[in-house]
Design an enzyme around this catalytic site. Structure first.
Site, short mmCIF file in Angstrom:
data_model
loop_
_atom_site.label_atom_id
_atom_site.label_comp_id
_atom_site.label_asym_id
_atom_site.label_seq_id
_atom_site.Cartn_x
_atom_site.Cartn_y
_atom_site.Cartn_z
N HIS A 9 0.82 -1.21 0.00
CA HIS A 9 0.00 0.00 0.00
C HIS A 9 0.86 1.26 0.00
O HIS A 9 2.04 1.24 0.37
CB HIS A 9 -0.94 0.01 1.22
CG HIS A 9 -0.22 0.02 2.53
ND1 HIS A 9 0.38 1.15 3.06
CD2 HIS A 9 0.02 -0.97 3.43
CE1 HIS A 9 0.95 0.85 4.21
NE2 HIS A 9 0.75 -0.43 4.46
N ARG A 58 -6.01 1.15 4.49
CA ARG A 58 -4.90 1.68 3.70
C ARG A 58 -4.63 0.84 2.46
O ARG A 58 -4.23 1.38 1.42
CB ARG A 58 -3.64 1.80 4.57
CG ARG A 58 -3.16 0.51 5.25
CD ARG A 58 -2.18 0.86 6.36
NE ARG A 58 -1.56 -0.27 7.01
CZ ARG A 58 -2.09 -0.93 8.05
NH1 ARG A 58 -3.27 -0.58 8.53
NH2 ARG A 58 -1.42 -1.92 8.63
N GLU A 84 -2.19 -7.17 7.30
CA GLU A 84 -0.84 -7.05 7.82
C GLU A 84 -0.68 -7.93 9.06
O GLU A 84 -1.66 -8.36 9.67
CB GLU A 84 -0.55 -5.57 8.16
CG GLU A 84 0.79 -5.29 8.82
CD GLU A 84 2.00 -5.71 8.00
OE1 GLU A 84 2.07 -6.90 7.64
OE2 GLU A 84 2.89 -4.87 7.77
N HIS A 179 0.46 -5.52 2.44
CA HIS A 179 1.27 -4.90 3.48
C HIS A 179 2.64 -5.56 3.51
O HIS A 179 2.79 -6.71 3.09
CB HIS A 179 0.59 -5.06 4.83
CG HIS A 179 -0.85 -4.66 4.82
ND1 HIS A 179 -1.30 -3.43 5.22
CD2 HIS A 179 -1.97 -5.35 4.42
CE1 HIS A 179 -2.61 -3.36 5.07
NE2 HIS A 179 -3.03 -4.52 4.60
#
Length: 218
Positions: A9, A58, A84, A179
Protein backbone atom coordinates in the site's frame (compact mmCIF):
# COMPACT_ATOMS: atom_id res chain seq x y z
CA UNK A 1 1.00 -16.99 -18.96
CA UNK A 2 -0.12 -16.48 -15.37
CA UNK A 3 1.27 -13.41 -13.68
CA UNK A 4 1.32 -12.42 -10.01
CA UNK A 5 2.05 -8.80 -9.08
CA UNK A 6 2.45 -7.73 -5.46
CA UNK A 7 2.05 -4.11 -4.37
CA UNK A 8 2.52 -2.73 -0.89
CA UNK A 9 0.00 0.00 0.00
CA UNK A 10 0.96 3.66 -0.33
CA UNK A 11 2.48 5.56 2.57
CA UNK A 12 0.15 5.59 5.57
CA UNK A 13 -0.01 7.96 8.52
CA UNK A 14 1.64 5.20 10.59
CA UNK A 15 4.51 4.89 8.09
CA UNK A 16 5.04 8.65 8.20
CA UNK A 17 5.03 8.71 12.02
CA UNK A 18 7.09 5.49 12.42
CA UNK A 19 4.26 3.78 14.29
CA UNK A 20 3.45 0.06 14.51
CA UNK A 21 0.10 -0.20 12.73
CA UNK A 22 -0.62 -3.92 12.34
CA UNK A 23 -4.39 -4.37 12.24
CA UNK A 24 -5.12 -0.76 13.20
CA UNK A 25 -6.95 1.15 10.50
CA UNK A 26 -4.76 4.10 9.60
CA UNK A 27 -5.37 6.25 6.50
CA UNK A 28 -3.01 6.99 3.66
CA UNK A 29 -1.15 10.27 3.65
CA UNK A 30 -1.47 12.60 0.65
CA UNK A 31 1.87 11.22 -0.46
CA UNK A 32 0.48 7.69 -0.11
CA UNK A 33 -2.51 8.53 -2.29
CA UNK A 34 -0.21 9.98 -4.92
CA UNK A 35 1.96 6.85 -4.74
CA UNK A 36 -1.10 4.66 -5.30
CA UNK A 37 -2.05 6.63 -8.41
CA UNK A 38 1.53 6.64 -9.66
CA UNK A 39 1.63 2.85 -9.40
CA UNK A 40 -0.81 2.73 -12.30
CA UNK A 41 1.92 4.17 -14.52
CA UNK A 42 4.34 1.48 -13.37
CA UNK A 43 1.76 -1.11 -14.38
CA UNK A 44 0.85 0.45 -17.72
CA UNK A 45 -0.28 -2.21 -20.16
CA UNK A 46 -1.19 -4.69 -17.43
CA UNK A 47 -4.72 -6.05 -17.73
CA UNK A 48 -5.36 -7.98 -14.51
CA UNK A 49 -8.17 -10.46 -14.17
CA UNK A 50 -8.38 -9.95 -10.40
CA UNK A 51 -7.19 -7.60 -7.67
CA UNK A 52 -7.02 -8.85 -4.09
CA UNK A 53 -6.44 -6.84 -0.95
CA UNK A 54 -6.75 -7.01 2.81
CA UNK A 55 -9.70 -5.56 4.72
CA UNK A 56 -7.54 -2.77 6.16
CA UNK A 57 -8.38 0.68 4.86
CA UNK A 58 -4.90 1.68 3.70
CA UNK A 59 -4.70 -1.32 1.37
CA UNK A 60 -8.32 -1.03 0.23
CA UNK A 61 -7.83 2.65 -0.63
CA UNK A 62 -4.58 1.95 -2.46
CA UNK A 63 -6.33 -0.72 -4.53
CA UNK A 64 -9.24 1.61 -5.28
CA UNK A 65 -6.99 4.48 -6.38
CA UNK A 66 -4.84 2.15 -8.47
CA UNK A 67 -7.85 0.66 -10.23
CA UNK A 68 -9.37 4.08 -10.91
CA UNK A 69 -6.14 5.55 -12.26
CA UNK A 70 -5.37 2.50 -14.40
CA UNK A 71 -8.92 2.32 -15.74
CA UNK A 72 -9.34 -1.34 -14.88
CA UNK A 73 -12.95 -2.45 -14.99
CA UNK A 74 -13.03 -4.65 -11.91
CA UNK A 75 -13.61 -4.49 -8.18
CA UNK A 76 -11.06 -5.65 -5.61
CA UNK A 77 -11.70 -8.67 -3.42
CA UNK A 78 -10.87 -8.03 0.25
CA UNK A 79 -10.05 -10.75 2.78
CA UNK A 80 -8.71 -10.69 6.32
CA UNK A 81 -6.14 -13.40 5.57
CA UNK A 82 -4.24 -10.77 3.55
CA UNK A 83 -4.10 -8.40 6.54
CA UNK A 84 -0.84 -7.05 7.82
CA UNK A 85 0.82 -8.92 10.64
CA UNK A 86 -0.95 -8.33 13.96
CA UNK A 87 1.57 -6.53 16.16
CA UNK A 88 -0.25 -7.17 19.44
CA UNK A 89 0.74 -4.81 22.26
CA UNK A 90 3.05 -2.88 19.91
CA UNK A 91 0.16 -1.57 17.82
CA UNK A 92 -0.17 2.20 18.05
CA UNK A 93 3.29 2.68 19.56
CA UNK A 94 6.00 4.79 17.95
CA UNK A 95 8.89 2.41 17.33
CA UNK A 96 11.26 4.33 19.59
CA UNK A 97 8.64 4.18 22.35
CA UNK A 98 8.33 0.42 21.86
CA UNK A 99 12.12 0.03 22.11
CA UNK A 100 12.19 2.04 25.31
CA UNK A 101 9.35 0.02 26.83
CA UNK A 102 10.32 -3.51 25.75
CA UNK A 103 14.02 -3.26 24.86
CA UNK A 104 15.60 -2.69 21.46
CA UNK A 105 16.72 -6.31 21.12
CA UNK A 106 13.25 -7.68 21.76
CA UNK A 107 11.62 -5.26 19.34
CA UNK A 108 14.14 -6.14 16.63
CA UNK A 109 13.47 -9.85 17.16
CA UNK A 110 9.71 -9.33 17.00
CA UNK A 111 10.07 -7.27 13.82
CA UNK A 112 12.55 -9.35 11.86
CA UNK A 113 12.72 -12.78 13.48
CA UNK A 114 10.68 -15.48 11.79
CA UNK A 115 9.26 -16.80 15.07
CA UNK A 116 9.35 -13.58 17.09
CA UNK A 117 5.85 -12.95 18.44
CA UNK A 118 5.21 -9.65 20.28
CA UNK A 119 3.26 -9.46 23.55
CA UNK A 120 -0.43 -10.00 22.99
CA UNK A 121 -2.92 -7.17 22.63
CA UNK A 122 -4.92 -6.49 25.78
CA UNK A 123 -8.57 -7.41 26.45
CA UNK A 124 -9.90 -4.01 25.37
CA UNK A 125 -8.25 -4.31 21.96
CA UNK A 126 -9.57 -7.85 21.52
CA UNK A 127 -13.07 -6.82 22.54
CA UNK A 128 -13.04 -4.07 19.89
CA UNK A 129 -11.71 -6.56 17.35
CA UNK A 130 -14.49 -9.04 18.12
CA UNK A 131 -17.06 -6.25 17.69
CA UNK A 132 -15.60 -5.08 14.39
CA UNK A 133 -18.00 -6.13 11.60
CA UNK A 134 -15.06 -7.24 9.49
CA UNK A 135 -14.17 -9.93 12.05
CA UNK A 136 -17.29 -10.43 14.21
CA UNK A 137 -18.49 -13.48 12.28
CA UNK A 138 -14.97 -14.90 11.95
CA UNK A 139 -13.85 -16.36 15.30
CA UNK A 140 -10.42 -17.32 13.95
CA UNK A 141 -9.71 -13.74 12.88
CA UNK A 142 -11.32 -12.11 15.90
CA UNK A 143 -9.13 -14.11 18.31
CA UNK A 144 -5.75 -13.10 16.85
CA UNK A 145 -3.89 -11.06 19.47
CA UNK A 146 -0.34 -10.96 18.10
CA UNK A 147 1.57 -12.75 15.34
CA UNK A 148 5.05 -13.79 14.34
CA UNK A 149 5.94 -13.81 10.65
CA UNK A 150 5.54 -17.60 10.72
CA UNK A 151 2.00 -17.11 12.07
CA UNK A 152 1.20 -14.86 9.11
CA UNK A 153 2.37 -17.61 6.76
CA UNK A 154 0.06 -20.10 8.47
CA UNK A 155 -3.07 -17.94 8.24
CA UNK A 156 -2.31 -16.80 4.70
CA UNK A 157 -1.59 -20.24 3.23
CA UNK A 158 -5.28 -21.24 2.84
CA UNK A 159 -5.95 -18.11 0.80
CA UNK A 160 -3.01 -18.90 -1.45
CA UNK A 161 -4.08 -22.52 -1.95
CA UNK A 162 -7.82 -21.93 -2.31
CA UNK A 163 -7.98 -18.58 -4.12
CA UNK A 164 -4.77 -17.18 -5.57
CA UNK A 165 -3.12 -20.39 -6.80
CA UNK A 166 -6.25 -21.59 -8.66
CA UNK A 167 -6.54 -18.21 -10.38
CA UNK A 168 -2.93 -18.42 -11.53
CA UNK A 169 -3.41 -22.03 -12.59
CA UNK A 170 -6.19 -20.77 -14.86
CA UNK A 171 -3.66 -18.46 -16.57
CA UNK A 172 -5.05 -15.34 -14.95
CA UNK A 173 -3.14 -12.16 -14.13
CA UNK A 174 -3.51 -11.38 -10.43
CA UNK A 175 -2.59 -8.27 -8.44
CA UNK A 176 -2.36 -8.41 -4.63
CA UNK A 177 -2.35 -5.04 -2.84
CA UNK A 178 -1.18 -5.64 0.69
CA UNK A 179 1.27 -4.90 3.48
CA UNK A 180 4.99 -5.34 4.01
CA UNK A 181 5.01 -8.38 6.28
CA UNK A 182 1.97 -9.95 4.66
CA UNK A 183 3.58 -9.72 1.22
CA UNK A 184 6.87 -11.11 2.54
CA UNK A 185 4.94 -14.07 3.92
CA UNK A 186 3.11 -14.51 0.61
CA UNK A 187 6.42 -14.46 -1.30
CA UNK A 188 7.58 -17.36 0.86
CA UNK A 189 4.35 -19.29 0.40
CA UNK A 190 4.14 -18.89 -3.37
CA UNK A 191 7.81 -19.28 -4.32
CA UNK A 192 9.25 -21.66 -1.74
CA UNK A 193 12.02 -19.17 -0.96
CA UNK A 194 13.03 -19.40 2.69
CA UNK A 195 11.13 -17.22 5.11
CA UNK A 196 14.43 -15.95 6.49
CA UNK A 197 15.19 -14.56 3.03
CA UNK A 198 11.80 -13.12 2.12
CA UNK A 199 11.38 -11.77 5.65
CA UNK A 200 14.37 -9.48 5.12
CA UNK A 201 13.24 -8.16 1.76
CA UNK A 202 12.57 -4.43 1.65
CA UNK A 203 9.36 -3.44 -0.12
CA UNK A 204 8.82 0.18 -1.05
CA UNK A 205 5.38 1.71 -0.70
CA UNK A 206 3.33 1.31 -3.90
CA UNK A 207 6.24 -0.24 -5.83
CA UNK A 208 5.00 -3.25 -7.82
CA UNK A 209 6.94 -6.53 -7.72
CA UNK A 210 6.27 -9.31 -10.22
CA UNK A 211 6.61 -12.79 -8.72
CA UNK A 212 7.33 -16.09 -10.44
CA UNK A 213 5.01 -18.26 -8.39
CA UNK A 214 5.19 -22.01 -8.00
CA UNK A 215 1.63 -23.09 -8.68
CA UNK A 216 0.76 -26.27 -6.76
CA UNK A 217 -0.55 -29.23 -8.74
CA UNK A 218 -4.24 -29.86 -7.88
Amino acid sequence: MPRLVLLRHGESVANADDVFAGWLDVPLTERGRAEARDAAGSLAGLCPDAVHTSVLGRAVETARLLIEEAGWELSPSAHWRLNERHYGALQGLVKDEARARFGAGNVQWWRRGVDGRPPQADDAVLAAQRADPRYAALPEAAAIAGESLADVVERMTPYWRNVLAPELAADRTVVVVGHGNALRALMHVCTGTSLDETGCRELGTAVPVTIRAQIPVP
